[in-house]
Design an enzyme around this catalytic site. Sequence first.
Site, short mmCIF file in Angstrom:
data_model
loop_
_atom_site.label_atom_id
_atom_site.label_comp_id
_atom_site.label_asym_id
_atom_site.label_seq_id
_atom_site.Cartn_x
_atom_site.Cartn_y
_atom_site.Cartn_z
N ASP A 10 21.17 -6.59 83.65
CA ASP A 10 22.03 -6.47 82.47
C ASP A 10 23.44 -5.69 83.10
OD1 ASP A 10 22.92 -5.36 79.84
OD2 ASP A 10 22.46 -3.48 80.53
N SER A 11 24.39 -5.29 82.45
CA SER A 11 25.62 -4.90 82.68
C SER A 11 25.47 -3.41 83.24
CB SER A 11 26.59 -4.92 81.57
OG SER A 11 26.22 -4.01 80.59
N CYS A 73 20.57 -8.77 78.59
CA CYS A 73 21.74 -8.32 78.20
C CYS A 73 22.36 -9.52 77.11
CB CYS A 73 22.80 -8.56 79.22
SG CYS A 73 24.58 -7.90 78.66
N GLU A 152 25.91 4.96 78.81
CA GLU A 152 26.35 4.89 80.36
C GLU A 152 26.77 6.15 80.78
OE1 GLU A 152 25.44 2.38 82.56
OE2 GLU A 152 24.60 0.98 81.09
N CYS A 185 21.93 -5.40 71.43
CA CYS A 185 22.29 -5.09 72.69
C CYS A 185 21.14 -4.26 73.24
CB CYS A 185 23.76 -4.17 72.59
SG CYS A 185 24.03 -3.37 73.92
N HIS A 187 21.09 -2.03 75.15
CA HIS A 187 21.27 -0.46 75.20
C HIS A 187 20.89 0.29 73.78
CE1 HIS A 187 23.91 -1.36 78.51
NE2 HIS A 187 24.06 -0.03 78.83
N1 DGL Z 1 23.24 -4.28 77.41
C1 DGL Z 1 24.24 -5.30 76.94
C2 DGL Z 1 24.02 -6.23 76.16
O1 DGL Z 1 22.87 -6.25 75.69
C3 DGL Z 1 25.43 -4.37 76.99
C4 DGL Z 1 26.86 -4.98 77.38
C5 DGL Z 1 27.98 -4.46 77.66
O2 DGL Z 1 28.04 -3.87 78.80
O3 DGL Z 1 28.85 -4.07 76.85
O4 DGL Z 1 25.00 -6.58 75.50
#
Ligand code: DGL
Length: 266
Positions: A10-11, A73, A152, A185, A187
């Site tokens: 993921d990011s 992600c 984050e 998402c 997150h």
């Molecule tokens: N968890 C990522 C997603 O599902 C977040 C992406 C981001 O870094 O903006 O889209």
Amino acid sequence: MDNRPIGVFDSGLGGLTSVQELHRQLPEEKVIYYGDTARTPYGSKSPETIIKFATQIVDYLVARNTKMIIIACNTVTALALDSLRERYPAIPIIGVIEPTVKKVVGDGVRKVGVIATKATIGSDVYGKELRAMSPGIDVHSAACPAIVPLVEEGLTDTDIMELTVRHYMDDFVKEGGFSDLILGCTHYPLVTKHLKKLYPNLHLYSSSAEVIREAAAILKEKDMLASGSEFTDRYYASDMSDNFIAMTDMLFADTDFKIHLLKLEE
Ligand code: DGL
């Protein structure tokens, strides 16, 4: 049987919500996780940049002899899934969006809300896939770009997060009139507490969980489930922020969890 680990990325730390699910649904499986904390959020970046970052990560995970890649992600799934599959046709690469859409459509939902990053909403991948699988389905979408940076930053359980959620969602929920909502998402499962408190009548679909159900089905079908593997899960991040460490300690409180710093080559 296949005891090689699964690559998950993921990011940042959002994808760890999928790893939690993976431990729950597939306790025998081992994981190599990569969170690109130095370059998060992806959701406000261009498609070219997202594809470049995702390719670097998948190159690394494939070089580590993983048997499957889970893109935990939505943003990467929306923008880079096709190019990653083209690059590695022999490895199952699973994105979060299709499994979530399948579940929603399978449940007979005809009107649904989707919240996600700007890039995911801008791509309209959820809308396109939902309408392709369920013609005429009524899809309402909203980008919530400030949620990922707040998570984050370690501000998940704060009034600021609650206000942010209300800022994006109050009118969206009232005007949309849907009773099912996709957390588009990975997150967002971390803000479920706020969503449940503010909108108790909404039924939530988590892309983090649906992707693991799909992974489980594919591993079973291909006879690739692990059993008795001695591999120890490995977690890597491109930046070791205090917040990232605090969040992971919270998410994996009862496991022996260590993150290693790993920067990938440009
Ligand atoms: N968890 C990522 C997603 O599902 C977040 C992406 C981001 O870094 O903006 O889209």
